[in-house]
Design an enzyme around this catalytic site. Structure first.
Site, PDB file in Angstrom:
ATOM      1  N   ASP A  80       0.815  -1.208   0.000  1.00 14.42           N
ATOM      2  CA  ASP A  80       0.000   0.000   0.000  1.00 14.42           C
ATOM      3  C   ASP A  80       0.854   1.266   0.000  1.00 14.42           C
ATOM      4  O   ASP A  80       2.015   1.257   0.410  1.00 14.42           O
ATOM      5  CB  ASP A  80      -0.882   0.047   1.254  1.00 14.42           C
ATOM      6  CG  ASP A  80      -2.107  -0.829   1.150  1.00 14.42           C
ATOM      7  OD1 ASP A  80      -2.192  -1.637   0.212  1.00 14.42           O
ATOM      8  OD2 ASP A  80      -2.981  -0.725   2.042  1.00 14.42           O
ATOM      9  N   HIS A 131      -6.104   3.074  -4.030  1.00 22.81           N
ATOM     10  CA  HIS A 131      -6.066   3.304  -2.573  1.00 22.81           C
ATOM     11  C   HIS A 131      -6.460   4.742  -2.245  1.00 22.81           C
ATOM     12  O   HIS A 131      -5.907   5.343  -1.334  1.00 22.81           O
ATOM     13  CB  HIS A 131      -4.650   2.996  -2.074  1.00 22.81           C
ATOM     14  CG  HIS A 131      -4.529   2.755  -0.603  1.00 22.81           C
ATOM     15  ND1 HIS A 131      -5.432   2.013   0.128  1.00 22.81           N
ATOM     16  CD2 HIS A 131      -3.579   3.151   0.284  1.00 22.81           C
ATOM     17  CE1 HIS A 131      -5.045   1.966   1.389  1.00 22.81           C
ATOM     18  NE2 HIS A 131      -3.941   2.656   1.517  1.00 22.81           N
ATOM     19  N   HIS A 135      -5.320   9.306   0.601  1.00 20.57           N
ATOM     20  CA  HIS A 135      -5.269   8.486   1.820  1.00 20.57           C
ATOM     21  C   HIS A 135      -6.001   9.132   3.005  1.00 20.57           C
ATOM     22  O   HIS A 135      -5.496   9.194   4.122  1.00 20.57           O
ATOM     23  CB  HIS A 135      -3.803   8.219   2.206  1.00 20.57           C
ATOM     24  CG  HIS A 135      -3.620   6.941   2.969  1.00 20.57           C
ATOM     25  ND1 HIS A 135      -3.848   6.834   4.334  1.00 20.57           N
ATOM     26  CD2 HIS A 135      -3.206   5.715   2.567  1.00 20.57           C
ATOM     27  CE1 HIS A 135      -3.592   5.592   4.730  1.00 20.57           C
ATOM     28  NE2 HIS A 135      -3.199   4.889   3.682  1.00 20.57           N
ATOM     29  N   HIS A 233       3.785  -2.135   3.252  1.00 24.98           N
ATOM     30  CA  HIS A 233       3.790  -0.772   2.715  1.00 24.98           C
ATOM     31  C   HIS A 233       5.128  -0.511   2.039  1.00 24.98           C
ATOM     32  O   HIS A 233       6.167  -0.485   2.727  1.00 24.98           O
ATOM     33  CB  HIS A 233       3.548   0.251   3.826  1.00 24.98           C
ATOM     34  CG  HIS A 233       2.177   0.182   4.429  1.00 24.98           C
ATOM     35  ND1 HIS A 233       1.836  -0.740   5.407  1.00 24.98           N
ATOM     36  CD2 HIS A 233       1.042   0.901   4.166  1.00 24.98           C
ATOM     37  CE1 HIS A 233       0.554  -0.578   5.727  1.00 24.98           C
ATOM     38  NE2 HIS A 233       0.057   0.404   4.992  1.00 24.98           N
TER      39      HIS A 233
END
Length: 273
Positions: A80, A131, A135, A233
Site C-alpha cells: 500500500d 487506494h 489516503h 507498505h
C-alpha cells in the site's frame, strides 16, 4: 540458498496444478511457476488467481468474514501507499530477484507525481489497484464526498498507467485507507463491480521497529495463520530492508506465492450519481 532437485520441482509443479483444480470455482487459474525466471531455486509465483468481484466483493479476515480461497501455505503479497521512487524500486528489485509478483494499491496523488513508477510496476507484471486520492479517513465525510475521493484516485492511477483518466477503473481492486469503510461505501463499490480488499494479517510496519524485528513479527503471524493476504507498505524503509529476508523465509519454508488479477471480460459501471 538451497538447491532444489528436478524431481522436487516437478512434484511442486504438479501440486500447484492440483491446487488450481481444487479452487477453480473462483475463475481460471494458471500455473506461473517461474517459467521465465533465470533462477531455478527462486521462490517464484506458484499460480495466478483471477478474482471475480461478483463472487468475492470484499475479502480479508481483518475486516470481513470472507477471504480468498487460498490453500495451506499460499499467500498473496500486497503493498500500500506508493508509488515512492527509490523505496518502491527497492521492493521491485527484491520481488524480481525471487521472480515473485504482487499487488500494489496506489495512492492517486503519488501516481500523479510519479507516473513512471506506476508504469514500471505494471511493466514488471504486478497488479495495480487503487487506494484513494490522498489516503484520507473515508468513513468521515459524506458518501458522495468519499466516493469522489475514491474516483479521483482511480482516475489518477489510470491516467498515469494508461494515459487516460476515468472513474471506470481498469483494475477492479480497491483498498480503503486504514481499512475505514462504511456500509454505504461498500454497497456502492459492490454495485460498481469493484472488489474491496482488506487483509488477513499484516506486518504492522507503520510501527517503529528494526527490519529484524519486523521479520520476526511477520513470520510469527504467518506461522499462526499459515496462509492469507498479507499487507505491507512499500514506502516504509524498514519493510523494504526486511523484504529479501522474508522472501527467503518463504522459500525455505515452502510457502507459495499467489498472484491475484481481475477476472477477465468484466465490465464496471461508472458513477451513477
Amino acid at each position: 540458498m538451497r538447491n532444489v532437485s528436478n524431481g522436487t520441482r516437478s512434484k511442486r509443479h504438479a501440486l500447484a496444478l492440483l491446487v488450481a483444480i481444487t479452487v477453480a470455482p473462483i475463475s481460471l487459474i494458471t500455473s506461473a511457476r517461474a517459467a521465465d525466471c533465470p533462477r531455478e531455486d527462486a521462490l517464484g509465483t506458484s499460480r495466478v488467481l483471477e478474482v471475480d468481484p461478483a463472487t468475492y466483493p470484499r475479502v480479508g479476515l481483518k475486516s470481513f468474514p470472507q477471504t480468498l480461497p487460498l490453500q495451506d501455505h499460499e499467500i498473496v503479497l500486497t503493498f500500500d501507499d506508493g508509488p515512492t521512487p527509490g523505496r518502491t524500486d527497492q521492493v521491485l528489485e527484491a520481488l524480481a530477484a525471487e521472480c515473485v509478483r504482487a499487488t500494489f494499491f496506489m495512492v492517486g496523488r503519488n501516481a500523479t507525481d510519479h507516473p513512471d513508477m506506476v508504469r514500471k510496476v505494471a511493466r514488471l507484471g504486478h497488479t495495480v489497484g487503487y487506494h484513494s486520492w490522498d489516503h484520507p479517513h473515508l468513513n468521515k465525510p459524506s458518501t458522495d464526498e468519499a466516493e469522489a475521493n475514491i474516483d479521483r484516485g482511480i482516475a489518477a492511477v489510470d491516467k498515469a498507467l494508461h494515459g487516460t483518466a476515468s472513474t471506470t477503473p481498469k483494475t477492479l481492486f480497491f483498498r480503503f485507507p486504514y481499512f475505514e469503510s462504511t456500509p454505504e461505501l461498500l454497497d456502492v463499490l459492490e454495485k460498481r463491480g469493484i472488489a474491496v480488499f482488506g487483509a488477513d494479517f499484516w506486518a504492522s510496519d507503520w510501527v517503529k521497529m528494526t527490519p529484524e524485528e519486523e521479520l520476526k513479527l511477520l513470520t510469527a503471524r504467518l506461522e499462526a495463520h499459515r496462509k492469507g493476504i498479507i499487507l505491507l507498505h512499500d514506502p516504509q524503509q524498514r519493510t523494504d530492508d526486511m523484504l529479501p529476508a522474508f522472501l527467503r523465509y518463504l522459500r525455505e519454508h515452502e510457502y507459495r506465492i499467489v498472484h491475484i488479477v481481475p477476472a477477465a471480460a468484466k465490465v464496471v459501471s461508472d458513477r451513477t450519481h
